[in-house]
Write a protein that holds these residues in place. Structure first.
Motif, PDB file in Angstrom:
ATOM      1  N   GLY A 108       0.756  -1.240   0.000  1.00  0.00           N
ATOM      2  CA  GLY A 108       0.000   0.000   0.000  1.00  0.00           C
ATOM      3  C   GLY A 108       0.787   1.290   0.000  1.00  0.00           C
ATOM      4  O   GLY A 108       0.213   2.351   0.260  1.00  0.00           O
ATOM      5  N   THR A 111      -0.634   3.446  -2.634  1.00  0.00           N
ATOM      6  CA  THR A 111      -1.967   3.810  -2.158  1.00  0.00           C
ATOM      7  C   THR A 111      -1.878   4.999  -1.203  1.00  0.00           C
ATOM      8  O   THR A 111      -2.648   5.964  -1.310  1.00  0.00           O
ATOM      9  CB  THR A 111      -2.632   2.611  -1.454  1.00  0.00           C
ATOM     10  OG1 THR A 111      -2.814   1.553  -2.401  1.00  0.00           O
ATOM     11  CG2 THR A 111      -3.976   2.985  -0.883  1.00  0.00           C
ATOM     12  N   LEU A 112      -0.932   4.950  -0.261  1.00  0.00           N
ATOM     13  CA  LEU A 112      -0.745   6.059   0.678  1.00  0.00           C
ATOM     14  C   LEU A 112      -0.323   7.324  -0.051  1.00  0.00           C
ATOM     15  O   LEU A 112      -0.823   8.416   0.218  1.00  0.00           O
ATOM     16  CB  LEU A 112       0.309   5.689   1.723  1.00  0.00           C
ATOM     17  CG  LEU A 112       0.020   4.488   2.621  1.00  0.00           C
ATOM     18  CD1 LEU A 112       1.179   4.254   3.587  1.00  0.00           C
ATOM     19  CD2 LEU A 112      -1.272   4.674   3.384  1.00  0.00           C
ATOM     20  N   VAL A 141      -3.475   0.942   5.525  1.00  0.00           N
ATOM     21  CA  VAL A 141      -4.555   1.868   5.171  1.00  0.00           C
ATOM     22  C   VAL A 141      -5.324   2.289   6.418  1.00  0.00           C
ATOM     23  O   VAL A 141      -5.597   3.477   6.635  1.00  0.00           O
ATOM     24  CB  VAL A 141      -5.506   1.221   4.135  1.00  0.00           C
ATOM     25  CG1 VAL A 141      -6.791   2.032   4.010  1.00  0.00           C
ATOM     26  CG2 VAL A 141      -4.808   1.101   2.786  1.00  0.00           C
ATOM     27  N   CYS A 145      -4.407   6.164   6.836  1.00  0.00           N
ATOM     28  CA  CYS A 145      -5.272   6.928   5.924  1.00  0.00           C
ATOM     29  C   CYS A 145      -6.491   7.527   6.611  1.00  0.00           C
ATOM     30  O   CYS A 145      -7.468   7.882   5.944  1.00  0.00           O
ATOM     31  CB  CYS A 145      -5.712   6.039   4.756  1.00  0.00           C
ATOM     32  SG  CYS A 145      -4.376   5.698   3.586  1.00  0.00           S
ATOM     33  N   VAL A 153      -9.878   5.468   0.835  1.00  0.00           N
ATOM     34  CA  VAL A 153      -9.267   4.282   0.249  1.00  0.00           C
ATOM     35  C   VAL A 153     -10.219   3.103   0.367  1.00  0.00           C
ATOM     36  O   VAL A 153     -10.752   2.828   1.446  1.00  0.00           O
ATOM     37  CB  VAL A 153      -7.924   3.927   0.929  1.00  0.00           C
ATOM     38  CG1 VAL A 153      -7.358   2.630   0.358  1.00  0.00           C
ATOM     39  CG2 VAL A 153      -6.921   5.060   0.754  1.00  0.00           C
ATOM     40  N   SER A 155     -10.101  -0.891  -0.247  1.00  0.00           N
ATOM     41  CA  SER A 155      -9.167  -2.000  -0.464  1.00  0.00           C
ATOM     42  C   SER A 155      -9.928  -3.273  -0.816  1.00  0.00           C
ATOM     43  O   SER A 155     -10.903  -3.618  -0.143  1.00  0.00           O
ATOM     44  CB  SER A 155      -8.330  -2.246   0.800  1.00  0.00           C
ATOM     45  OG  SER A 155      -7.662  -1.069   1.203  1.00  0.00           O
TER      46      SER A 155
END
Length: 342
Positions: A108, A111-112, A141, A145, A153, A155
């Motif tokens: 991730g 993603t971050l 996450v 997040c 986000v 997932s």
């Protein structure tokens, strides 16, 4: 490369024929698949799975602690994503409020990165099929997040492919999770690992700050070549010895677009270890105009894969320009990065 275009169009017709009518899939059924059974992770089950697979944690240079599966991957991934911004080149960008598909999300880190860049009005859909890696992704996450400045986000523990099957066997390397794939090629993995180590150990770039990395750098610079090669191959063999196989569920990009009711994908990021062409072939003709930009890693296995990817992006997806480059630490390998935008 006209064959690529014909194959893509045949695959699209096959997808439509398999489900009847124009729908690519039954939204209710597939949504249920993704959110039940193996894909449902309670906090207790997640913690148990991570503990069972021996996951560890690492502190990023910015001070944040992340859960990981193979710790030695983290320094390389952080340098690529946060410092070099490897997915934001050749005009590819991320703006506040953008929507991102992170295909092959690993633990991730991208993603971050994307959630930060897109801000609170942005959204990142992270797709990672392997249970151990997804457990680390989900932890990261949930832990990192929740800030009001981050985007939302979503997932999903699922692989992304061309839509011709709903499940596939993946090869997973616990000691080198970043090389795991649904299209295993141990010879190519060995070759790429060897070339990367040759480049990175001499320059000391992208390596974790550990005694192992420092020893490798010393051997690469000063040891007799035979000794260095012996140690290097022993290291690679040890990493690949952790090989396991596991079955994971699949969906296509177009199925995800429909399931999540996404109107625009501002960036489709793909890093799926030799399965990238399948990911692109899972985008229906009607959905390509919704995808503003692509950034993907391509394995040019047979000397034709890279050209096939570029041909599809130009002739099927109709991107006006497709750019190709290779990281300096991957010179001599079959690994390339491809970028395109509208």
């Amino acid at each position: 490369m006209d064959d690529v275009v014909h194959l893509f169009r045949s695959r699209v017709r096959l997808q439509h024929a398999c489900v009847g009518g124009g729908d690519v899939f039954d939204e209710r059924t597939r949504a249920g698949d993704l959110n039940s059974q193996p894909q449902t992770w309670t906090p207790g089950l997640m913690a148990a799975r991570v503990a069972a697979c021996g996951a560890s944690s690492a502190v990023l240079p910015d001070g944040r602690r992340v859960r990981c599966v193979s710790k030695r991957d983290v320094a390389f991934l952080y340098r690529e994503i946060f410092q070099e911004k490897c997915y934001l080149k050749h005009g590819v960008d991320l703006r506040p409020g953008d929507t991102v598909f992170d295909v092959g999300a690993n633990i991730g880190l991208f993603t971050l990165f994307a959630a930060e860049r897109c801000g609170p009005d942005g959204k990142v859909y992270a797709f990672e099929p392997l249970p151990e890696t997804f457990a680390a992704l989900k932890h990261n996450v949930d832990a990192l997040c929740s800030d009001d400045r981050m985007g939302t986000v979503v997932s999903s523990q699922v692989g992304v492919s061309d839509g011709s099957q709903t499940e596939a066997e993946f090869t997973y390397y616990a000691s080198a999770a970043g090389w795991s794939s649904m299209e295993p090629d141990e010879g190519e993995v060995r070759e790429a690992m060897s070339q990367y180590l040759d480049n990175a150990l001499v320059s000391s770039s992208g390596l974790e700050d550990s005694w192992l990395a420092k020893t490798g750098t010393f051997l690469a610079r000063y040891a007799p070549r035979w000794l260095y090669n012996l140690v290097k191959m022993t290291f690679i063999n040890n990493m690949l010895r952790s090989r396991q196989t596991t079955k994971c569920r699949l969906l296509s990009v177009s199925e995800a677009i429909k399931m999540y009711e996404v109107q625009c994908v501002d960036l489709l990021k793909v890093d799926v270890e030799r399965a990238e062409l399948g990911v692109l072939m899972g985008v229906g003709l009607e959905d390509w105009p919704k995808i503003r930009q692509c950034a993907l890693e391509v394995h040019d296995l047979d000397g034709e894969r890279l050209q096939a990817v570029c041909t599809l992006l130009q002739d099927v997806a109709h991107y006006p320009r497709v750019e190709v480059e290779q990281d300096v630490d991957l010179k001599g390998t079959k690994l390339y990065n491809v970028y395109c935008r509208r």
